[in-house]
Design a protein around this motif. Structure first.
Motif, PDB file in Angstrom:
ATOM      1  N   ASN A 186       1.258   7.175   2.821  1.00 16.25           N
ATOM      2  CA  ASN A 186       1.824   6.184   3.744  1.00 16.25           C
ATOM      3  C   ASN A 186       3.327   6.383   3.972  1.00 16.25           C
ATOM      4  OD1 ASN A 186      -0.462   4.862   4.549  1.00 16.25           O
ATOM      5  ND2 ASN A 186      -0.389   3.333   2.908  1.00 16.25           N
TER       6      ASN A 186
ATOM      7  N   ASP B 108       1.559   2.376   8.057  1.00 18.77           N
ATOM      8  CA  ASP B 108       0.470   1.495   7.600  1.00 18.77           C
ATOM      9  C   ASP B 108       0.996   0.103   7.218  1.00 18.77           C
ATOM     10  OD1 ASP B 108      -1.852   0.396   6.751  1.00 18.77           O
ATOM     11  OD2 ASP B 108      -2.195   1.751   5.065  1.00 18.77           O
TER      12      ASP B 108
ATOM     13  N   ASP C 155       0.870  -1.195   0.000  1.00 17.00           N
ATOM     14  CA  ASP C 155       0.000   0.000   0.000  1.00 17.00           C
ATOM     15  C   ASP C 155       0.898   1.233   0.000  1.00 17.00           C
ATOM     16  OD1 ASP C 155      -2.225   1.593   0.052  1.00 17.00           O
ATOM     17  OD2 ASP C 155      -2.770   1.176   2.124  1.00 17.00           O
TER      18      ASP C 155
END
Ligand code: GN1
Ligand code: MG
Length: 345
Positions: free
Chosen positions: A210, A224, A205
């Motif tokens: 992030n 994350d 991700d």
């Protein structure tokens, strides 16, 4: 408020405190919590998506333990332990964890400069390279088949049969396009069966939000870690292509704004290679361009599948949002395919 108080009480944090929602993720709920002394990030886990939140905790502990032993200086944030030593707190059927807020850090929602793309790509490359000595199989699978394009494609085909009939008719055009681009799924089968494609500790991700940045626009660390699982590098590289190449994000409905910025492609590639060049096989580096096709196509499929299944996964703030998101990703994919010669040079 009462819930927040008992939650923070578990960490021995007493009032006064103040919480405000932050973040732009589609899956979890996140708040910044301020006390007189310090700041935290509180997150509620979406347990419809992560059905075994304990597996996230397990993986976090594994990663944290490994880093403590082998790369003690590498900066990354893990959840704090509560008074009982638990890093996951359950209250009224919901799961939460509390992180320390990294001082003087901020996130960005959109890549504006090639330096930012380079910094983020180095951060994600560095993350994977930190764990190159770890037995990747030890990680638990927090979402089965998460980036398995074959599975995602099958789920799309199932939605075409069993999904909302009205929406299937309405979405005829994007459906046809995604079926037409299924050669991308076939290329993935080749990768899955090729011994040169290594399974590594993969973030899964890698959107720009992030990465934590400091005031000088330098990357501090990645955040994350819920989808950190065994995976292929094309997942991380490809999601950067998907989210950094265009200044317009997946929620943009004016598709004319979706324009690929060549310099971002270069920056992603250089930043990632800077950390990963010794890890990747020749066959893998030859697949840099493919990684973008792979993830953009998969995301288009995931949005459209969710639309056909009545938005049960991503949710929607307005009726056709996931239809629009899929359309957006299809335009991005088409722009990307049009630029193959220029980008993969
Ligand atoms: C979800 O919730 P967030 O923003 O971290 C999704 C990603 C998608 C992304 C699209 C667990 O991420 O795979 O790329 O939305 N995460 C999960 O915005 O499904
Ligand atoms: Mg996420």
């Amino acid at each position: 408020m009462e819930k927040l108080a008992s939650l923070l009480h578990a960490y021995n944090i007493e009032p006064p405190f103040y919480a405000e929602p932050i973040g732009s993720g589609l899956i979890h709920k996140t708040w910044k919590v301020r006390t007189a002394a310090t700041e935290y990030v509180l997150q509620q886990i979406n347990h419809n998506v992560f059905t075994k939140p304990g597996d996230i905790e397990y993986n976090n502990n594994l990663l944290e333990g490994y880093l403590k032993q082998y790369h003690d200086n590498y900066l990354i944030v893990f959840p704090l332990a509560d008074m009982k030593g638990k890093k996951l707190v359950r209250i009224e059927g919901f799961f939460y964890r509390l992180f320390p807020f990294v001082k003087d850090s901020h996130t960005i929602q959109c890549v504006e400069t090639a330096d930012q793309a380079y910094e983020a790509a180095s951060q994600f490359g560095r993350f994977t390279s930190m764990f190159s000595g770890m037995q990747v199989k030890k990680l638990r699978i927090t979402i089965p088949g998460f980036h398995d394009l074959r599975l995602r494609y099958r789920q799309f085909l199932t939605a075409l049969k069993k999904g909302n009939a009205k929406r299937i008719t309405f979405a005829k055009e994007p459906i046809q396009k995604l079926l037409r681009y299924s050669f991308i799924e076939e290329e993935y089968r080749f990768i899955q069966s090729h011994p040169d494609f290594k399974v590594r500790v993969t973030h899964h991700d890698t959107k720009i939000s992030n990465v934590l940045f400091n005031d000088y626009n330098e990357g501090i660390c990645v955040i994350d870690l819920d989808t950190v699982m065994p995976g292929y590098f094309i997942s991380d590289l490809g999601d950067m292509m998907r989210t950094y190449l265009s200044a317009a994000n997946e929620d943009e409905t004016d598709f004319e704004k979706i324009i690929i910025r060549k310099e971002m492609y270069k920056a992603i590639k250089n930043g990632y290679l800077n950390e990963m060049k010794d890890e990747l096989t020749k066959t893998e580096t030859d697949s840099f361009y493919y990684s973008g096709k792979f993830i953009i196509y998969m995301q288009a499929i995931r949005f459209l599948t969710d639309y056909l299944n009545n938005d049960t996964y991503y949710g929607a703030q307005y009726e056709n949002q996931n239809y629009d998101r899929a359309g957006n990703q299809i335009v991005l994919l088409e722009q990307y395919l049009n630029m193959e010669k220029i980008l993969s040079r």
